[in-house]
Scaffold this motif. Structure first.
Motif, PDB file in Angstrom:
ATOM      1  N   THR A  12      64.676 -11.121  20.157  1.00 23.08           N
ATOM      2  CA  THR A  12      64.972 -10.031  21.318  1.00 23.08           C
ATOM      3  C   THR A  12      64.143  -8.613  21.239  1.00 23.08           C
ATOM      4  OG1 THR A  12      66.148 -11.332  22.844  1.00 23.08           O
ATOM      5  CG2 THR A  12      66.207  -9.076  23.531  1.00 23.08           C
ATOM      6  N   VAL A  13      64.842  -7.637  20.217  1.00 23.64           N
ATOM      7  CA  VAL A  13      65.571  -6.539  20.041  1.00 23.64           C
ATOM      8  C   VAL A  13      63.481  -6.584  19.216  1.00 23.64           C
ATOM      9  CG1 VAL A  13      65.248  -4.247  18.665  1.00 23.64           C
ATOM     10  CG2 VAL A  13      67.674  -5.698  19.837  1.00 23.64           C
ATOM     11  N   SER A  14      63.000  -7.535  18.377  1.00 24.80           N
ATOM     12  CA  SER A  14      61.656  -7.679  18.232  1.00 24.80           C
ATOM     13  C   SER A  14      60.692  -7.579  18.855  1.00 24.80           C
ATOM     14  CB  SER A  14      62.244  -8.571  16.671  1.00 24.80           C
ATOM     15  OG  SER A  14      60.716  -8.588  16.639  1.00 24.80           O
ATOM     16  N   ASN A  15      60.767  -8.297  20.149  1.00 24.99           N
ATOM     17  CA  ASN A  15      59.903  -8.744  20.578  1.00 24.99           C
ATOM     18  C   ASN A  15      59.810  -7.097  21.867  1.00 24.99           C
ATOM     19  OD1 ASN A  15      58.147 -10.902  21.067  1.00 24.99           O
ATOM     20  ND2 ASN A  15      60.132 -11.629  20.078  1.00 24.99           N
ATOM     21  N   ASN A  19      56.358  -5.307  22.350  1.00 21.01           N
ATOM     22  CA  ASN A  19      55.747  -5.043  23.705  1.00 21.01           C
ATOM     23  C   ASN A  19      55.622  -3.137  23.706  1.00 21.01           C
ATOM     24  OD1 ASN A  19      54.484  -7.615  24.799  1.00 21.01           O
ATOM     25  ND2 ASN A  19      57.228  -8.185  24.226  1.00 21.01           N
ATOM     26  N   ILE A  20      56.423  -2.894  22.901  1.00 23.64           N
ATOM     27  CA  ILE A  20      56.093  -1.249  23.241  1.00 23.64           C
ATOM     28  C   ILE A  20      54.798  -0.714  22.227  1.00 23.64           C
ATOM     29  CG2 ILE A  20      57.472   0.567  22.395  1.00 23.64           C
ATOM     30  CD1 ILE A  20      60.260  -0.362  23.556  1.00 23.64           C
ATOM     31  N   PHE A  38      48.174   4.925  14.809  1.00 28.96           N
ATOM     32  CA  PHE A  38      49.135   5.632  13.775  1.00 28.96           C
ATOM     33  C   PHE A  38      50.844   4.847  14.159  1.00 28.96           C
ATOM     34  CE2 PHE A  38      52.070   8.054  12.032  1.00 28.96           C
ATOM     35  CZ  PHE A  38      52.014   8.206  10.124  1.00 28.96           C
ATOM     36  N   VAL A  39      51.119   5.610  15.175  1.00 26.56           N
ATOM     37  CA  VAL A  39      52.501   5.321  16.023  1.00 26.56           C
ATOM     38  C   VAL A  39      52.816   3.700  16.595  1.00 26.56           C
ATOM     39  CG1 VAL A  39      53.424   5.639  17.844  1.00 26.56           C
ATOM     40  CG2 VAL A  39      52.272   7.830  17.147  1.00 26.56           C
ATOM     41  N   ALA A  40      51.953   3.015  16.640  1.00 28.61           N
ATOM     42  CA  ALA A  40      51.819   1.849  16.850  1.00 28.61           C
ATOM     43  C   ALA A  40      51.992   1.105  15.388  1.00 28.61           C
ATOM     44  CB  ALA A  40      50.607   0.851  18.259  1.00 28.61           C
ATOM     45  N   TRP A  41      51.871   0.981  14.245  1.00 24.12           N
ATOM     46  CA  TRP A  41      51.192   0.385  13.350  1.00 24.12           C
ATOM     47  C   TRP A  41      53.103   0.648  12.769  1.00 24.12           C
ATOM     48  CZ3 TRP A  41      49.504  -3.503  10.069  1.00 24.12           C
ATOM     49  CH2 TRP A  41      49.008  -3.873  10.604  1.00 24.12           C
ATOM     50  N   GLY A  42      53.467   1.897  13.065  1.00 25.54           N
ATOM     51  CA  GLY A  42      55.136   2.142  12.759  1.00 25.54           C
ATOM     52  C   GLY A  42      56.203   1.663  13.138  1.00 25.54           C
ATOM     53  N   ILE A  43      55.898   1.352  14.773  1.00 26.73           N
ATOM     54  CA  ILE A  43      56.695   0.689  15.336  1.00 26.73           C
ATOM     55  C   ILE A  43      57.016  -1.014  15.467  1.00 26.73           C
ATOM     56  CG2 ILE A  43      57.468  -0.125  18.005  1.00 26.73           C
ATOM     57  CD1 ILE A  43      55.956   2.255  18.651  1.00 26.73           C
ATOM     58  N   ALA A  44      55.180  -1.614  14.943  1.00 31.14           N
ATOM     59  CA  ALA A  44      54.936  -2.616  15.158  1.00 31.14           C
ATOM     60  C   ALA A  44      55.818  -2.957  13.380  1.00 31.14           C
ATOM     61  CB  ALA A  44      53.402  -3.304  14.324  1.00 31.14           C
ATOM     62  N   LEU A  45      55.934  -1.992  12.353  1.00 35.85           N
ATOM     63  CA  LEU A  45      56.160  -2.051  10.632  1.00 35.85           C
ATOM     64  C   LEU A  45      58.251  -2.455  11.234  1.00 35.85           C
ATOM     65  CD1 LEU A  45      56.922  -2.222   8.056  1.00 35.85           C
ATOM     66  CD2 LEU A  45      56.999   0.215   7.996  1.00 35.85           C
ATOM     67  N   PHE A  46      58.384  -1.928  11.728  1.00 34.48           N
ATOM     68  CA  PHE A  46      60.243  -1.995  12.297  1.00 34.48           C
ATOM     69  C   PHE A  46      60.221  -2.985  13.332  1.00 34.48           C
ATOM     70  CE2 PHE A  46      63.394  -1.211  15.677  1.00 34.48           C
ATOM     71  CZ  PHE A  46      64.473  -1.535  14.251  1.00 34.48           C
ATOM     72  N   GLU A  47      59.483  -3.524  14.102  1.00 32.84           N
ATOM     73  CA  GLU A  47      59.584  -4.302  15.158  1.00 32.84           C
ATOM     74  C   GLU A  47      59.680  -5.950  13.848  1.00 32.84           C
ATOM     75  OE1 GLU A  47      57.607  -8.386  16.023  1.00 32.84           O
ATOM     76  OE2 GLU A  47      56.257  -6.964  15.614  1.00 32.84           O
TER      77      GLU A  47
END
Length: 112
Positions: A12-15, A19-20, A38-47
């Motif tokens: 749930t948190v990953s998704n 989506n963010i 760059f920001v999206a990739w950073g968020i995706a790494l956490f995801e």
């Protein structure tokens, strides 16, 4: 906590973060594309740091197709949250019906 609950919570948190990363930047159309990527990739790494353990833990009790069905359902539900709460975009009845059919398909996969 059971592997089923842990898996669903992590997914749930990953998704939500997925989506963010994928759609959250649409709120900032003036931001430079390179920065947005760059920001999206950073968020995706956490995801991914949540998604990979979720699948590892979940595969103890779910098959891979069941994990995918759970993930798709959660992806749609968290997309609703990002679309409505972050972007301020509603979902039309026709779109809602389409997403509902996708969730029905995912539930059929999970229930196997």
């Amino acid at each position: 906590m059971s592997p089923q609950v842990t898996t669903v919570l992590l997914l749930t948190v990953s998704n939500l973060f997925m989506n963010i990363a994928w759609y959250g930047h649409l709120k900032y159309k003036a931001a430079p594309l390179a920065l947005v990527i760059f920001v999206a990739w950073g968020i995706a790494l956490f995801e991914y740091s949540l998604q990979v353990p979720a699948n590892r833990i979940g595969h103890q009790v779910f098959s891979a197709p069941q994990l995918k069905g759970i993930q798709e359902t959660l992806s749609i539900l968290t997309f609703f949250a990002v679309s409505t709460l972050w972007l301020g975009e509603g979902i039309s009845p026709r779109q809602l019906a389409g997403f509902a059919l996708m969730i029905v398909a995912a539930v059929l996969i999970v229930g196997d």
